[in-house]
Design a protein around this motif. Structure first.
Motif, PDB file in Angstrom:
ATOM      1  N   ALA A  24      34.480  29.467 -38.213  1.00  0.00           N
ATOM      2  CA  ALA A  24      34.951  28.095 -38.045  1.00  0.00           C
ATOM      3  C   ALA A  24      34.888  27.682 -36.585  1.00  0.00           C
ATOM      4  CB  ALA A  24      36.382  27.968 -38.552  1.00  0.00           C
ATOM      5  N   TYR A  32      45.079  26.044 -40.048  1.00  0.00           N
ATOM      6  CA  TYR A  32      44.484  25.700 -41.329  1.00  0.00           C
ATOM      7  C   TYR A  32      44.619  26.820 -42.358  1.00  0.00           C
ATOM      8  CZ  TYR A  32      42.245  21.658 -39.204  1.00  0.00           C
ATOM      9  OH  TYR A  32      42.006  20.459 -38.574  1.00  0.00           O
ATOM     10  N   MET A  34      42.760  28.582 -45.249  1.00  0.00           N
ATOM     11  CA  MET A  34      41.341  28.785 -45.550  1.00  0.00           C
ATOM     12  C   MET A  34      41.204  29.224 -47.002  1.00  0.00           C
ATOM     13  SD  MET A  34      39.973  27.954 -42.749  1.00  0.00           S
ATOM     14  CE  MET A  34      38.287  28.397 -43.171  1.00  0.00           C
ATOM     15  N   ARG A  72      41.746  37.085 -42.691  1.00  0.00           N
ATOM     16  CA  ARG A  72      41.294  36.222 -41.597  1.00  0.00           C
ATOM     17  C   ARG A  72      41.574  36.895 -40.263  1.00  0.00           C
ATOM     18  NH1 ARG A  72      44.187  30.742 -42.318  1.00  0.00           N
ATOM     19  NH2 ARG A  72      43.187  30.229 -40.325  1.00  0.00           N
ATOM     20  N   ALA A  98      38.531  24.534 -45.613  1.00  0.00           N
ATOM     21  CA  ALA A  98      39.736  24.495 -44.776  1.00  0.00           C
ATOM     22  C   ALA A  98      40.572  23.279 -45.121  1.00  0.00           C
ATOM     23  CB  ALA A  98      39.347  24.457 -43.292  1.00  0.00           C
ATOM     24  N   TYR A 108      39.762  20.459 -50.665  1.00  0.00           N
ATOM     25  CA  TYR A 108      40.002  20.797 -49.277  1.00  0.00           C
ATOM     26  C   TYR A 108      39.309  19.793 -48.362  1.00  0.00           C
ATOM     27  CZ  TYR A 108      42.365  25.291 -50.009  1.00  0.00           C
ATOM     28  OH  TYR A 108      43.280  26.268 -50.323  1.00  0.00           O
TER      29      TYR A 108
END
Length: 121
Positions: A24, A32, A34, A72, A98, A108
């Motif tokens: 990203a 955010y 994800m 993440r 996101a 999203y």
């Protein structure tokens, strides 16, 4: 604006493993949620997994729970989807997305271009 780029798709045999990555842009990645979604030919886009900004809240679709793991790395602005014990029915285009809130709807705010995953039997 958030730009997302997926990678890691490909052809894998049933029972095998694959790891998808999504990089990203931007300096607010950790704000955010994800998500990973997938869309098979002739089917609607469906939720696969989501992870909150801090990485502590995880949500999975029933069809992948226990086989897929979302994670993440906020230092690298990257979200991953580890896919184990894959099945032919996992074949689809996988999308990274996101949003500012965690939910499972295919609504999203930001989406990647998708990466193809094909599982052979």
């Amino acid at each position: 604006q958030v730009q997302l780029v997926e990678s890691g798709g490909g052809l894998v045999q049933a029972g095998g493993s694959l790891r998808l990555s999504c990089a990203a842009s931007g300096r607010t990645f950790s704000r955010y949620t994800m998500g990973w979604f997938r869309q098979a030919p002739g089917k609607e886009r469906e939720f696969v997994a989501a992870i909150g900004g801090s990485g502590t809240t995880l949500v999975y679709a029933d069809s992948v729970r226990g086989r897929f793991t979302i994670s993440r790395d906020n230092a690298k602005n990257t979200v991953y989807l580890q896919m184990n014990s894959v099945k032919p029915e996992d074949t689809a285009v996988y999308y990274c997305a996101a949003d500012v809130t965690l939910h499972v709807r295919a609504e999203y705010d930001y989406w990647g271009q998708g990466t193809q995953v094909t599982v052979s039997s």
